[in-house]
Design a protein around this motif. Structure first.
Motif, short mmCIF file in Angstrom:
data_model
loop_
_atom_site.label_atom_id
_atom_site.label_comp_id
_atom_site.label_asym_id
_atom_site.label_seq_id
_atom_site.Cartn_x
_atom_site.Cartn_y
_atom_site.Cartn_z
N GLN A 226 -63.99 -63.34 -37.95
CA GLN A 226 -65.09 -63.68 -38.85
C GLN A 226 -65.43 -62.49 -39.75
OE1 GLN A 226 -68.80 -64.39 -36.83
NE2 GLN A 226 -69.51 -65.77 -38.42
N ALA A 227 -65.45 -61.30 -39.20
CA ALA A 227 -65.80 -60.10 -39.98
C ALA A 227 -64.83 -59.88 -41.13
CB ALA A 227 -65.83 -58.88 -39.07
N PHE A 228 -63.55 -60.23 -40.93
CA PHE A 228 -62.54 -60.02 -41.97
C PHE A 228 -62.16 -61.31 -42.69
CE2 PHE A 228 -61.79 -56.43 -39.02
CZ PHE A 228 -62.10 -55.42 -39.90
N ASP A 229 -62.84 -62.41 -42.34
CA ASP A 229 -62.57 -63.71 -42.95
C ASP A 229 -61.09 -64.08 -42.78
OD1 ASP A 229 -63.36 -66.05 -44.19
OD2 ASP A 229 -62.98 -65.29 -46.21
N LEU A 230 -60.62 -63.93 -41.53
CA LEU A 230 -59.23 -64.25 -41.20
C LEU A 230 -59.18 -65.27 -40.08
CD1 LEU A 230 -57.77 -60.63 -41.13
CD2 LEU A 230 -57.36 -62.36 -42.89
#
Length: 147
Positions: free
Chosen positions: A56-60
């Motif tokens: 979620q933090a890296f939108d992956l």
């Protein structure tokens, strides 16, 4: 759209490309992949995390992050533990080697950044930091509203 946005988009893309040139290794030491370094920094800054939170933090996608985590785990930089709140989940944390690596790489990168802005006035450095921090906060706020 403001005419300056095209120039801003170009400069941001250039920054992203050139940022990878700021070595993440130290004096001939092993180079870390950009994604590995980012994961290690997230764990150093925010503490132990689940894979889903890292994704979620890296939108992956979590499967992508899982592969990236396997790389730093093989290097002995992260360790897995069972999540005490959900025994089915795994929490990732830095090992002492991972923490030491983050510290060393950050120190090396900060030296390069210091060299790059060495000729700037103190006022220019402070202005750049203030505006870059503001931009990052605005991006985070926009991303939060967009989800």
């Amino acid at each position: 759209m403001l005419p300056i946005t095209a120039d801003l988009e170009h400069e941001l893309l250039t920054l992203v490309r050139r940022n990878s040139r700021i070595r993440t290794g130290r004096d001939g030491g092993a180079e870390l992949e950009r994604s590995s370094y980012a994961i290690l920094c997230l764990l150093a800054d925010e503490g132990p995390q689940r894979i889903g939170r890292i994704a979620q933090a890296f939108d992956l996608d979590p499967s992508t992050v899982t592969r990236q985590v396997q790389t730093v785990a093989r290097l002995g930089m992260v360790q897995r533990a069972q999540d005490s709140t959900d025994r089915r989940a795994t929490i990732l944390d830095l090992t002492p080697l991972g923490r030491r690596t983050v510290e060393e790489v950050r120190e090396s990168r900060q030296e390069v950044l210091g060299d790059l802005i060495d000729t700037w006035t103190e006022s220019d450095r402070e202005t750049f930091l203030r505006l870059l921090s503001r931009f990052n906060r605005d991006v985070a706020d926009w991303a939060q509203r967009s989800t």
